[in-house]
Design an enzyme around this catalytic site. Structure first.
Site, PDB file in Angstrom:
ATOM      1  N   ASP A 293      76.799  30.844  83.158  1.00  0.00           N
ATOM      2  CA  ASP A 293      78.044  30.176  82.801  1.00  0.00           C
ATOM      3  C   ASP A 293      78.906  30.107  84.063  1.00  0.00           C
ATOM      4  OD1 ASP A 293      80.042  28.856  81.472  1.00  0.00           O
ATOM      5  OD2 ASP A 293      80.173  30.263  79.817  1.00  0.00           O
TER       6      ASP A 293
HETATM    7  C1  BGC Z   1      82.184  27.505  79.388  1.00  0.00           C
HETATM    8  C2  BGC Z   1      80.881  26.854  79.025  1.00  0.00           C
HETATM    9  C3  BGC Z   1      80.813  25.483  79.643  1.00  0.00           C
HETATM   10  C4  BGC Z   1      81.004  25.620  81.135  1.00  0.00           C
HETATM   11  C5  BGC Z   1      80.891  24.309  81.877  1.00  0.00           C
HETATM   12  C6  BGC Z   1      82.481  27.443  80.860  1.00  0.00           C
HETATM   13  O1  BGC Z   1      83.765  27.872  81.154  1.00  0.00           O
HETATM   14  O2  BGC Z   1      82.154  28.847  78.939  1.00  0.00           O
HETATM   15  O3  BGC Z   1      80.731  26.782  77.639  1.00  0.00           O
HETATM   16  O4  BGC Z   1      79.587  24.879  79.318  1.00  0.00           O
HETATM   17  O5  BGC Z   1      82.279  26.166  81.389  1.00  0.00           O
HETATM   18  O6  BGC Z   1      81.961  23.497  81.652  1.00  0.00           O
END
Ligand code: BGC
Length: 766
Positions: A293
Site C-alpha cells: 500500500d
Molecule cells: C489506500 C489504498 C489505495 C492506495 C492508492 C492508499 O492510501 O490505502 O486503498 O489503493 O492508497 O491510491
C-alpha cells in the site's frame, strides 16, 4: 541509430511472441500457462539487476492519493527502465504518453502497468461497495465491475486497486464503506464477483483489468476503529474471518494483492512472511504479485521494525512484497541488497517473474497503447440503467410502519399531494459520490431533489424544499423554514446523514450519530406530527436509535452514486421494491461497538438462539451492559420490503452424516425450505441460511451465514429452496489448527435475517 535497431529487434521479438496467444483465462489460474512462462523467462534472461529492480517500482504521477510529494524525475526514471507501474494516470493521452517513453524510450521496451483506484466505477458511478453489498447480488456486482473495467481500460488503466475485501466489524472505521460488511461467507461471494467482473473471461481481452484484493490482511480490525491502527487477531480468527475473502479472490484468479498498513500481532502486514509467503504463496499457490500500500514499506520505520530504508526494503521484500508503491525504496536499496547476498537472486527473479506474468497475461506487450478517441469525460449512457438498478438494489428499508391504516411506503402520487423535501443531503450532488469516486463528476449525479421535482411536475405534486441545516454545521437558522414546510405538507421526505467525504480512508469517527445538528432537525420535524420518511445517506451504519422509534419509515440509502435521485424516487413511489439487506449490524450506540452477529457465545449468555443458558435463573450475572441491551438496533441480514414473506418446512437431509465423509469432500447435506410471498405486492426476498455447530473442539459462532438466495415472488407465490452444506461450509479451523469437519450437533436456519427463525437439526457423527 543504435536505439532504433534495438527497438526494431524488440518489436520483432514482441511480434514473434504475439503470434502465440497467451491463452490466459482469469479463472483457471492462467498465470501459470506454459507459453506465458516461456515469454517471461526469455525476457528475464535479458534483464540486468537494475532492469529487474525497475519493475518493482511504482510511481504516482498526478493527483496523489496519499501523503507523499510528486516525484519530479519521473520521465528520466521511465526512460531508464526504472518504473514498472504508474498510478493515477487517468486519460488515454496520459497513459499513452508515459507508455511511449517506456516502450520506445527504454532499452528493454517493457510496458508500464497503469493502476488506479477504480472502486465503485470509473466515470459511471455505482453505489459505494458497502451499498452494493447490501444487494446480496454478486451477479449485479460482477456487472458493475465489468462496466468499470471497460471504462477504465479504454483509458489505458489495466489494473484496479479493488476489490477491498477487508472484513469490518467496527463502523467507526471509515473504510467500512469500501467493503462488503462483516461476514466472510458473503464477503467471499462478492470478492469472486468483483474479480470475475474486472478480469472478465480473459485478462488479455483489452477491456479487462487485473484486480487487486486489498488490504492484505486484517486492516479492518484496526483497534478503536482508528484508521491505520494496529490489530490483535489470533491465527484462528485471521483464518476464519479475515483471510477467506482474500482466498476467494485468489481462487477466482485475482492477479494482484495489496499488502496493508496495519501490524498484526506486532508484525506489519507489509513485512509479514506468515501472511505474504506462508499463507498467500505456499498454502494458496498465488502466482500474481503483491503491491505494497501507499508508502507502507517506508512506514515500517515508523512501525519500528526498521531504523533505516535499507532494512525496511529488506524486511518487506523478503517477506513477500514484490512492488513498492511510491517511495522508491526498493529501487534505491534492492540492488545492493542482492549484490551483498542479503536478498537472494532467486527472490528477486521470482518477484520480477510475477510482475511480468501479469503484464504478459494482460497482453500489454502486444498492445501497449489505447485509442485516444474515447474521451473519459463522457459517462456512457448505457451505464445509467445499470447504475440505477444497482442503487435500487442497494437500498435497505429499515422501518415501514403503518400511518393510519397502511404502511407509509410506498407513497401514493395523487395530484395535489404536498410533499416537503427537507435536509442537507436532498440536493447535494457532491455527497452522492461517496468516497473513492474516481473520475466521476458531481455534475453527473442526479440528486433526490431534482428527480423528485421532475416527478412532482409530471404527477402534479406540490413539492417544497428546505435544507434545514448543513451536514455537519451547528447552525439551526434554517430550521424554522423547514418546520413551516413540514407543517403545510401531507408527507415529509427527510434526507439526512453523513457527508460523502466523511467515510473512506482516514475518515474514522468516534461518534456514530447524525453529524451536526441534524438529530435536532429530525426531532423538530417529527414533532410537527406529519408522516416522515427518513432517508439516511452514509458510508457506515449510523446509530439512529431515536429515529427507529419515532420515524415510521426509514430507508438506508448509503451513497448511491450517479442515479441516486431516480432510484430513490422510483423506490419511494413503489415502481421499484426495496430489496437490500444489511451486511453489517447497526449498533444502537457507539458504546456497543464492536457489535457483529457471528460472535462466539459466552458461558453466561443473555439470550441464545438455541436456548442455551435458559436454565440460568439469575438475570444479573449475564453478559451485556447494565444501561443498554447488547443487541444491535438492526441485525445483520435485516431489510423490509413492500410485501411480506413466510418460511416453512426447513429441513436437513440426511439428519445424520459422518464428519469423515463430508471432510473428504465426498458428501454434503441438503437444506430445504419453502418461502412464500404472503402480502399483496410482488417483492424480492433474500433467504439466508445460517448454521451453528455445537460440541466442537473450539467454540463456534452463535450463527454463521453459509448460503443465501434472492427470490422474486408474486403475491401468494411460493418457492422451494435447496442449499448444499459440504466441506467448505462445515469445516473450520479446529483446536489443532486444521481446516476440518468435526463431529457436532448442527443447527440450521433458513430465515430473513440472522436473528429470527427456528432451527432444524442434524448430527455430524464421527
Ligand atoms: C489506500 C489504498 C489505495 C492506495 C492508492 C492508499 O492510501 O490505502 O486503498 O489503493 O492508497 O491510491
Amino acid at each position: 541509430m543504435q536505439r532504433n535497431t534495438a527497438i526494431a529487434v524488440a518489436l520483432g521479438w514482441m511480434l514473434a511472441s504475439a503470434a502465440q496467444p497467451v491463452g490466459f483465462a482469469a479463472q483457471d489460474a492462467g498465470l501459470g500457462a506454459p507459453q506465458l512462462q516461456a515469454r517471461v523467462e526469455s525476457l528475464l534472461a535479458r534483464m540486468t539487476l537494475e532492469d529487474k529492480v525497475g519493475q518493482l517500482n511504482q510511481l504516482s504521477v498526478d493527483s496523489l492519493t496519499g501523503p507523499e510529494r510528486k516525484v519530479d524525475n519521473g520521465d528520466e526514471l521511465i526512460r531508464s527502465g526504472r518504473v514498472g507501474s504508474i498510478i493515477n494516470a487517468v486519460t488515454a493521452r496520459e497513459t499513452n504518453a508515459y507508455q511511449r517513453k517506456a516502450v520506445e524510450g527504454s532499452s528493454l521496451h517493457i510496458p508500464i502497468l497503469f493502476g488506479l483506484d477504480v472502486i465503485h466505477g470509473f466515470r459511471t458511478l455505482f453505489p459505494i461497495p458497502l451499498g452494493l453489498s447490501a444487494s446480496w447480488d454478486p451477479a449485479l456486482v460482477e456487472q458493475t465491475a465489468r462496466f468499470a473495467a471497460e471504462e477504465a481500460s479504454g483509458q489505458g488503466v489495466r489494473w484496479t486497486f479493488s476489490p477491498m475485501v477487508d472484513m469490518a466489524r467496527d463502523p467507526r472505521w471509515g473504510r467500512i464503506a469500501e467493503g462488503a460488511g462483516e461476514d466472510p461467507y458473503l464477503g467471499s461471494a462478492f470478492a469472486r464477483a468483483y474479480v470475475r467482473g474486472y478480469q472478465g473471461e480473459r485478462l488479455d481481452d483489452p477491456t479487462s483489468v487485473v484486480a487487486c484484493a486489498k488490504h492484505f490482511v486484517g486492516y479492518g480490525a484496526a483497534e478503536g476503529g482508528r484508521d491505520y491502527n494496529t490489530t490483535e487477531i489470533s491465527e484462528r480468527t485471521l483464518r476464519d474471518v479475515y483471510l477467506p475473502p482474500f482466498h476467494a479472490a485468489v481462487d477466482a484468479g485475482a492477479g494482484t494483492v495489496m499488502s496493508a498498513f496495519n501490524a498484526i500481532d506486532g508484525v506489519p502486514a507489509s513485512a509479514n512472511p506468515f501472511t505474504l509467503t506462508q499463507v498467500l504463496r505456499r498454502e494458496w499457490g498465488f502466482l500474481g504479485f503483491v503491491d505494497s500500500d501507499w508508502t507502507a514499506v517506508r512506514e515500517l520505520m515508523l512501525h519500528g521494525i526498521a531504523d533505516d530504508e535499507r532494512t525496511a526494503a529488506l524486511r518487506s521484500f523478503s517477506a513477500g512484497v514484490d512492488m513498492d508503491m511510491q517511495t522508491g525504496i526498493f529501487l534505491r536499496n534492492i540492488p545492493e541488497l542482492v549484490r551483498s547476498g542479503q536478498v537472494p537472486q532467486g527472490r528477486l527473479d521470482d518477484a520480477v517473474r510475477a510482475i511480468l506474468r501479469v503484464k504478459f497475461a494482460l497482453g500489454l506487450f502486444d498492445r501497449p497503447y489505447v485509442g485516444e478517441s474515447r474521451a473519459p469525460g463522457t459517462a456512457a449512457g448505457r451505464g445509467e440503467a445499470l447504475a440505477r438498478r444497482a442503487a435500487e438494489e442497494s437500498f435497505v428499508l429499515l422501518e415501514n410502519r403503518k400511518v393510519r391504516d397502511a404502511p407509509l411506503l410506498p407513497l401514493s402520487a395523487s395530484p395535489g399531494r404536498r410533499v416537503a423535501l427537507i435536509g442537507p443531503l436532498a440536493d447535494s450532488a457532491g455527497d452522492m459520490l461517496g468516497c473513492w469516486s474516481g473520475q466521476a463528476q458531481a455534475r453527473d449525479m442526479v440528486t433526490l431533489r431534482s428527480a423528485l421535482a421532475e416527478r412532482a411536475a409530471r404527477e402534479r405534486l406540490r413539492l417544497t424544499f428546505a435544507m434545514g441545516t448543513d451536514v455537519a454545521g451547528a447552525s439551526d437558522s434554517g430550521f424554522a423554514r423547514a418546520i413551516e414546510d413540514a407543517r403545510k405538507a401531507d408527507v415529509v421526505v427527510l434526507a439526512l446523514g453523513e457527508s460523502g467525504r466523511s467515510t473512506g480512508e482516514a475518515s474514522s469517527r468516534s461518534d456514530l450519530g447524525l453529524p451536526g445538528c441534524q438529530e435536532r432537525l429530525l426531532e423538530a420535524v417529527v414533532a410537527t406530527g406529519k408522516p416522515v420518511v427518513l432517508i439516511v445517506f452514509s458510508g457506515r451504519p449510523l446509530a439512529i436509535a431515536w429515529a427507529s422509534e419515532h420515524v415510521p419509515a426509514i430507508l438506508m440509502a448509503w451513497f448511491p452514486g450517479m442515479q441516486a435521485g431516480p432510484a430513490l424516487v422510483r423506490t419511494l413511489f413503489g415502481e421499484s421494491q426495496p430489496s437490500g439487506r444489511l451486511t453489517v449490524s447497526v449498533p444502537r450506540s457507539v458504546g456497543q461497538v464492536p457489535v457483529y452477529y457471528n460472535h462466539l457465545n459466552t458461558g453466561r449468555p443473555r439470550v441464545d438462539p438455541i436456548g442455551l443458558g435458559a436454565d440460568k435463573s439469575d438475570p444479573y450475572f449475564v453478559t451485556g451492559y447494565i444501561d443498554q441491551t447488547s443487541e444491535p438496533l438492526y441485525p445483520f441480514g435485516h431489510g423490509l420490503t413492500y410485501t411480506s414473506f413466510s418460511y416453512s418446512q426447513v429441513r436437513v437431509n440426511p439428519e445424520r452424516v459422518s464428519a469423515r465423509v463430508i471432510g473428504e469432500g465426498g458428501s454434503s447435506l441438503t437444506v430445504e425450505a419453502d418461502v412464500r410471498n404472503t402480502g399483496n405486492r410482488e417483492g424480492t426476498e433474500t433467504a439466508q441460511l445460517y448454521i451453528r455447530l455445537r460440541g466442537t473442539s473450539v467454540a463456534r459462532p452463535v450463527r454463521e451465514l453459509k448460503g443465501f438466495e434472492r427470490v422474486h415472488l408474486a403475491p401468494g407465490e411460493s418457492r422451494h429452496l435447496e442449499f448444499k452444506l459440504g466441506r467448505e461450509e462445515l469445516a473450520f479451523w479446529n483446536a489443532g489448527m486444521s481446516f476440518a469437519v468435526e463431529p457436532a450437533s448442527l443447527y440450521v436456519w433458513v430465515a430473513p435475517d440472522c436473528s429470527t427463525g427456528t432451527p432444524a437439526r442434524a448430527e455430524i457423527l464421527p
